[in-house]
Structures are given as structure tokens and as C-alpha cells.
Write an enzyme that holds these catalytic residues in place. Structure first.
Site, PDB file in Angstrom:
ATOM      1  CG  ASP A  34      -2.297   0.506   0.963  1.00  0.00           C
ATOM      2  OD1 ASP A  34      -2.443   1.307   0.031  1.00  0.00           O
ATOM      3  OD2 ASP A  34      -3.232   0.158   1.714  1.00  0.00           O
ATOM      4  CD  GLU A  64       0.429   5.401  -7.140  1.00  0.00           C
ATOM      5  OE1 GLU A  64       0.671   6.621  -7.140  1.00  0.00           O
ATOM      6  OE2 GLU A  64      -0.278   4.833  -8.010  1.00  0.00           O
ATOM      7  CD1 TRP A  65      -5.016   3.116  -3.284  1.00  0.00           C
ATOM      8  CD2 TRP A  65      -3.914   4.989  -2.685  1.00  0.00           C
ATOM      9  NE1 TRP A  65      -4.573   2.957  -1.989  1.00  0.00           N
ATOM     10  CE2 TRP A  65      -3.904   4.081  -1.600  1.00  0.00           C
ATOM     11  CE3 TRP A  65      -3.295   6.226  -2.553  1.00  0.00           C
ATOM     12  CZ2 TRP A  65      -3.270   4.383  -0.394  1.00  0.00           C
ATOM     13  CZ3 TRP A  65      -2.667   6.535  -1.343  1.00  0.00           C
ATOM     14  CH2 TRP A  65      -2.662   5.613  -0.294  1.00  0.00           C
ATOM     15  N   GLY A  66      -3.350   4.537  -8.358  1.00  0.00           N
ATOM     16  CA  GLY A  66      -3.306   5.158  -9.676  1.00  0.00           C
ATOM     17  C   GLY A  66      -2.784   6.586  -9.698  1.00  0.00           C
ATOM     18  CG  ASP A 115      -9.739   1.843  -0.781  1.00  0.00           C
ATOM     19  OD1 ASP A 115      -8.733   1.841  -1.517  1.00  0.00           O
ATOM     20  OD2 ASP A 115      -9.683   1.713   0.449  1.00  0.00           O
TER      21      ASP A 115
HETATM   22  C1  GLA Z   1      -6.084   1.228   1.465  1.00  0.00           C
HETATM   23  C2  GLA Z   1      -6.211   0.209   0.340  1.00  0.00           C
HETATM   24  C3  GLA Z   1      -7.294  -0.795   0.706  1.00  0.00           C
HETATM   25  C4  GLA Z   1      -6.947  -1.478   2.006  1.00  0.00           C
HETATM   26  C5  GLA Z   1      -6.739  -0.455   3.112  1.00  0.00           C
HETATM   27  C6  GLA Z   1      -6.179  -1.066   4.376  1.00  0.00           C
HETATM   28  O1  GLA Z   1      -7.242   2.014   1.586  1.00  0.00           O
HETATM   29  O2  GLA Z   1      -6.500   0.853  -0.866  1.00  0.00           O
HETATM   30  O3  GLA Z   1      -7.450  -1.745  -0.337  1.00  0.00           O
HETATM   31  O4  GLA Z   1      -5.782  -2.251   1.830  1.00  0.00           O
HETATM   32  O5  GLA Z   1      -5.841   0.570   2.708  1.00  0.00           O
HETATM   33  O6  GLA Z   1      -5.977  -0.139   5.385  1.00  0.00           O
END
Ligand code: GLA
Length: 403
Positions: free
Chosen positions: A161, A194-196, A216
Site C-alpha cells: 500500500d 498506489e491507487w493510480g 477504494d
Molecule cells: C487502502 C487500500 C485498501 C486497504 C486499506 C487497508 O485504503 O487501498 O485496499 O488495503 O488501505 O488499510
């Protein structure tokens, strides 16, 4: 050897040496030369986060592994059992990470052995920053030590993450952990989370096996119940992940986040759309529900082997939207053997007629082929140039066309 020959050799070898870049290679370039050869089809498995968040414990993981074996999920291809955030305790006096002793009293090694004994693979979660998103110790400054620990525990998959990373460079941070995993000597699928933000699809092809393309996922079809900016309902995730289809392929996948199927926020029709669209996008199929207590509808969705086969097709191409008119969409994924998977998707609130033509599938007009409905599990009249189907609100019709 005569002095002249020696001199000639020195010039040749010396000149050669200088033509090699001595210090030009960054860690990233080194890692780029050594893809790990894993995840040749999109990874499949289960992850604790979407259902259990920080309430995960070793009993939940053991029960899930048992249920994956007994429900048929393992045999359908779901392989990795991944503990997400909040399994961690503190670091010990030497800096090695330990497990939360209350939630994981038997330790991670014992749990990993248990998962392996059920014929499954074991995954774990960490973070490139000082702290994980759930506030547990991250791996920053401990990358090689943590990779070694994971290898000793028999870890097969790491989700990594990006919380608490400050102004760290994502490419560098992920390359470092990729190198640490490689140096551990164990085959470990590397899941970049890394969410992009730093566009990993542009640089992570040989660093990680999958990379999150969005924030998410929310267990919601559209934005009705959205609680945070970093949460995305299904429709939003689709629109963020779709344009990236060119960047996916065997060993390196776009990851539009884990499945919500069975978690209660969507209707069965919406969950079927979720599963179908993830499959046509060659997304990792990581179930995120309570496998040990799932109902029949959830089971029938997650275990639709014909849809799973579309996701897992060896060609490894991410499907894309080839037509859109308001709420009506047509998605196509080329499959091996010249076949195509189609999804007719209706985002709207009313039933809709949606059609597909040979041209949209990249087929010659008169071509004949077999046509199969992947949710009704039945063959339809043969394909001879077009198809039109009635699609329920928020629903899909999913087909395979096989020449
Ligand atoms: C981030 C990630 C999620 C999850 C949480 C855990 O938000 O994007 O998929 O792993 O952290 O805290």
C-alpha cells in the site's frame, strides 16, 4: 602471449568495458530487467479487507481457507488467501515485524502452513510508508528485512500500500520492494496498491504483477452511499479502469480493486454485472466477502466458471468498451482461438435493447460462429453477423462468440 597480443586484448576488453554504463542503472532499471514470471493470468483469490477490515483474525483466515477448498472456489481457480491490513504487531528489538499476538496467537508462519495445507497460496499486506493505512508498522526502511521475513513465513503474494509515504517517489518505492522480494529467493506475486495517483501503468510493467488504478471500491453501484472522496462506486471504477486496457497483459494487470460480490450493498443483478465487467476487463478476481457464510446467489456468481474462463483467457487482453449510447454499452474482449467475449451493459433504470455487430467485434460481416450465453449457460442461435438482447436495469447479458 606476446606483448602485442596482450596490448590488443587490453584495448578490445578495455574499450568494451567503457562502453558499458557503470553506474547509470537505477534500481528501477535493474528490476525492469527481471520480471518475476508470475501471474500470467489475472490473480484470483480472497482478501480480508472488504468484509472484515481491521477485524481480521486467524480463525477467519482458517475458516475462509477451509471454505475455499470445500465450496469449490479453490478448484475454480481462486488461489491466494490474502490477509490485508491490521495483522501486524510491533517490530522486535532487531527490527523484525511480528504479528498481532491477540488476533494471530499462532503466528503467521503457522497460518501460512495451514493455508498451504488446504492446497491454497498465502498472501499478506504491507505499506511503502512508515505506517500502513490502518496505522500499523509499514515497511519503509525495512524492505529487505520484511521480504526475508515473508519468504521465511512462506508468503506467496504481497499487497503493498501507499499510506504515510510523504513525498516519496512511487516508482522508486515500489522498485525497491520488488528488488527485496526478488532477493528473498521466493516467488512472490507483487500487488501494487498506489491507487493510480502516479500512473503505475506507465512504469510498473516489470515491477509489479498488478497495480491498483483507482481509490477504494465502495459496495455500491452508483454514488448514492459514497462516504469518502477516495471511495468509488462500481460505475466510477469502470470508467477509470476502462481507458487503460492497452497497459494490461500476462504478468502485469490493471487492478480496479477487489470484488464486493456478496457483501450486501448491491442487488444480485448488480453483482452479476460487477463480476462480468471485472472478467471482461481481465481484472484480478479477488473475492472480498465472507466465504465461509456465503449464500447460494453469491456462490453462483463467484463460481460461474464460464465467466471466470473469460477473465483467465490465456491471450491476456483486457476487454474494452467499443460502443456507448447513453446508458447502453457494448464491451468486447478478444479471446484465444479468435473468439470474443461480449458484455451488453445497461446502466439505466429501464430495460434496454442492446445490439452487437460483426464490425464491432472485428469480424467479417458474413462470418458464422457459435454463440453462448454465459449466465444462462446455454447455446443460442448461431452468430451470423449480429446479436440483439434485452438487458435488465443495471444488468448485463454476457456472451461468448466462438468461430
Ligand atoms: C487502502 C487500500 C485498501 C486497504 C486499506 C487497508 O485504503 O487501498 O485496499 O488495503 O488501505 O488499510
Amino acid at each position: 602471449m606476446s606483448r602485442i597480443v596482450k596490448l590488443a586484448l587490453w584495448f578490445i576488453l578495455g574499450a568494451n568495458l567503457w562502453s558499458q554504463p557503470l553506474f547509470a542503472e537505477t534500481t528501477q532499471e535493474v528490476v525492469n530487467k527481471a520480471p518475476n514470471g508470475l501471474a500470467l493470468t489475472p490473480p484470483m483469490g480472497w482478501n480480508s479487507w472488504n468484509k472484515f477490515a481491521c477485524n481480521v483474525n486467524e480463525k477467519i483466515v482458517r475458516d475462509t481457507a477451509d471454505a475455499m477448498a470445500s465450496s469449490g472456489m479453490r478448484d475454480a481457480g481462486y488461489q491466494y488467501v490474502v490477509i490485508d491490513d491490521c495483522w501486524h504487531g510491533a517490530r522486535d528489538a532487531n527490527g523484525f515485524i511480528t504479528a498481532d499476538a491477540e488476533r494471530f496467537p499462532s503466528g503467521i508462519k503457522a497460518l501460512s502452513n495451514y493455508v498451504h495445507s488446504r492446497g491454497l497460496k498465502f498472501g499478506i499486506y504491507s505499506d511503502a510508508g512508515r505506517l500502513t493505512c490502518g496505522g500499523r508498522p509499514g515497511s519503509q526502511g525495512h524492505e529487505y528485512q520484511d521480504a526475508l521475513t515473508y519468504a521465511r513465513w512462506g508468503v506467496d503474494y504481497l499487497k503493498y500500500d501507499w499510506c504515510s509515504t510523504g513525498d516519496r517517489n512511487a516508482q522508486e518505492g515500489y522498485a525497491l520492494m520488488a528488488d527485496a522480494l526478488r532477493s528473498s529467493g521466493r516467488d512472490i506475486v507483487f500487488s501494487i496498491c498506489e491507487w493510480g495517483t502516479a500512473k503505475p501503468w506507465l512504469w510498473a510493467k516489470n515491477t509489479g504483477n498488478l497495480w491498483r488504478t483507482t481509490g477504494d471500491i465502495a459496495d455500491d453501484f452508483d454514488a448514492k452511499h459514497k462516504a469518502h472522496d477516495w471511495e468509488h462506486p462500481l460505475l466510477q471504477i469502470l470508467d477509470l479502469n476502462e481507458p487503460l486496457w492497452r497497459f494490461a497483459g500476462p504478468g502485469h494487470w490493471n487492478d480496479p480493486d477487489m470484488l464486493e460480490v456478496g457483501n450486501g450493498g448491491m442487488t444480485p443483478i448488480e453483482y452479476r454485472s460487477h463480476f462480468s465487467l471485472w472478467a471482461i476487463m481481465a481484472a484480478p478476481l479477488i473475492a472480498g466477502n465472507d466465504i465461509a457464510h456465503m449464500d447460494e446467489v453469491t456462490r453462483s456468481i463467484l463460481l460461474n466458471k464460464e465467466v471466470i474462463a473469460v477473465d483467465q483467457d490465456a491471450l491476456g487482453q483486457q476487454g474494452r468498451r467499443v460502443w456507448k449510447d447513453g446508458d447502453r454499452e457494448l464491451w468486447v474482449k478478444p479471446l484465444s482461438g479468435g473468439a470474443r467475449a461480449l458484455v451488453l451493459f445497461n446502466r439505466g433504470e429501464q430495460p434496454a435493447m442492446i445490439s452487437a455487430t460483426a464490425d464491432q467485434l472485428g469480424y467479417p460481416p458474413g462470418m458464422r460462429a457459435k454463440l453462448r450465453d454465459l449466465w444462462a449457460h446455454r447455446d443460442l442461435r448461431r452468430w451470423s453477423g449480429s446479436f440483439e438482447g434485452r438487458v435488465e436495469p443495471h444488468g448485463v447479458v454476457m456472451l461468448k462468440v466462438q468461430p
